[in-house]
Design an enzyme around this catalytic site. Sequence first.
Site, mmCIF file in Angstrom:
data_model
loop_
_atom_site.group_PDB
_atom_site.id
_atom_site.type_symbol
_atom_site.label_atom_id
_atom_site.label_comp_id
_atom_site.label_asym_id
_atom_site.label_seq_id
_atom_site.Cartn_x
_atom_site.Cartn_y
_atom_site.Cartn_z
ATOM 1 N N LYS A 143 -12.501 -1.137 -5.239
ATOM 2 C CA LYS A 143 -11.204 -1.618 -5.416
ATOM 3 C C LYS A 143 -11.077 -3.004 -5.476
ATOM 4 O O LYS A 143 -10.257 -3.592 -6.314
ATOM 5 C CB LYS A 143 -10.385 -0.931 -4.407
ATOM 6 C CG LYS A 143 -10.139 0.430 -4.225
ATOM 7 C CD LYS A 143 -9.246 1.058 -2.925
ATOM 8 C CE LYS A 143 -9.440 2.476 -3.228
ATOM 9 N NZ LYS A 143 -8.848 3.334 -1.889
ATOM 10 N N GLN A 153 -7.286 1.830 4.138
ATOM 11 C CA GLN A 153 -8.367 2.625 3.702
ATOM 12 C C GLN A 153 -8.154 3.764 4.537
ATOM 13 O O GLN A 153 -8.765 3.708 5.828
ATOM 14 C CB GLN A 153 -9.632 2.046 3.394
ATOM 15 C CG GLN A 153 -10.847 2.702 2.720
ATOM 16 C CD GLN A 153 -10.259 3.355 1.460
ATOM 17 O OE1 GLN A 153 -9.861 2.507 0.361
ATOM 18 N NE2 GLN A 153 -10.779 4.560 1.161
ATOM 19 N N ASP A 188 -0.239 2.384 -2.285
ATOM 20 C CA ASP A 188 -0.940 3.546 -2.404
ATOM 21 C C ASP A 188 0.221 4.514 -2.555
ATOM 22 O O ASP A 188 -0.202 5.824 -2.823
ATOM 23 C CB ASP A 188 -1.821 4.177 -1.071
ATOM 24 C CG ASP A 188 -3.236 3.579 -1.342
ATOM 25 O OD1 ASP A 188 -3.573 3.806 -2.398
ATOM 26 O OD2 ASP A 188 -3.888 3.968 -0.438
#
Length: 281
Positions: free
Chosen positions: A51, A95, A118
């Site tokens: 990422k 994460q 997200d």
Amino acid sequence: MILLDGKNVAKERNLALKENIETYTKTHREPQLAIILIGDNPASISYVTGKGKACKLVGIKHILHHLEDTVTEDEVASLIENLNQDDSIDGILLQLPIPKHLNDSKLIDMISRDKDADGFHVVNQGYLYQKKPTIYPATPKGIISLLEHYNIQISSKHAVIVGRSNIVGFPVARLLMDRGATITVCHRQTKDLSYHTKQADIIIASAGTPLLIKKEMVKEGAIVVDVGVNRLEGKLVGDVCFDEVKEVASYLSPVPGGVGPMTINALLENTFELYLKHIKV
Ligand code: NAP
């Protein structure tokens, strides 16, 4: 069979995003994503590294907060609060998975919904389920972008989704339904999985069970999207038996190189969308 080549589609979209970002950064600050990684799970480290690289490629600054797996919930909450207050941060990503002593949904909901890169925040998901504009969860958004890139008609198709998680199965069902598909969502309590998948025009395999979807479970001509990322005998495999299913599917996404890169692209696009809100253009 046509390969749903997420790697190349994501590359193309990332390039367009990069150009878009460049036009804004001539007159505004750079967009910035904060990534919180807790512990040393090798898969998570590899995802976070990927990422970070992708951010760099498109011109999004990123800052990694790598915390010990002994960190307390209060400490993570306090970091999130600081990032929420920091005007130079557009997106925050926690994460997953995080260590079991920490409550992931509680921490995700502490992220400001305006920085929820997200798309996992309970309010953003509420907006999604009420069909209101919001930040979409990255993987479902990436799947839709992939299908749209290949001009695959969704309306009036029967989509069977294997998996009902909050981050993949359930939201992708919603997005497909919003685009006119008729939906079946399967899970571990589904009686005869094969009965359902065999009727599908579109299969979204997001169970996290290696090689679950075999050739005999797929109708001739079906479109098959493999979301699963599993390690099997040291190899990365999806939820679909690629070599078998390619003989019957009309479109099929590979693992790796399918949904994975599209998810990262969607995360970058989400961060940019939040950035535009923050710089108020
Ligand atoms: P999850 O939270 O574990 O959910 C898995 C879902 O699949 C659950 O709803 C489960 O049913 C269902 N399921 C599991 N085994 C099944 C079976 N044998 N038959 C029917 N249903 C079954 O996983 P997730 O977070 O949604 O992720 C799913 C997979 O996608 C994982 O492999 C993950 O690594 C991968 N993933 C990939 C990306 C990417 O970017 N490529 C992004 C996110 C996730 P129950 O609800 O009944 O338990």
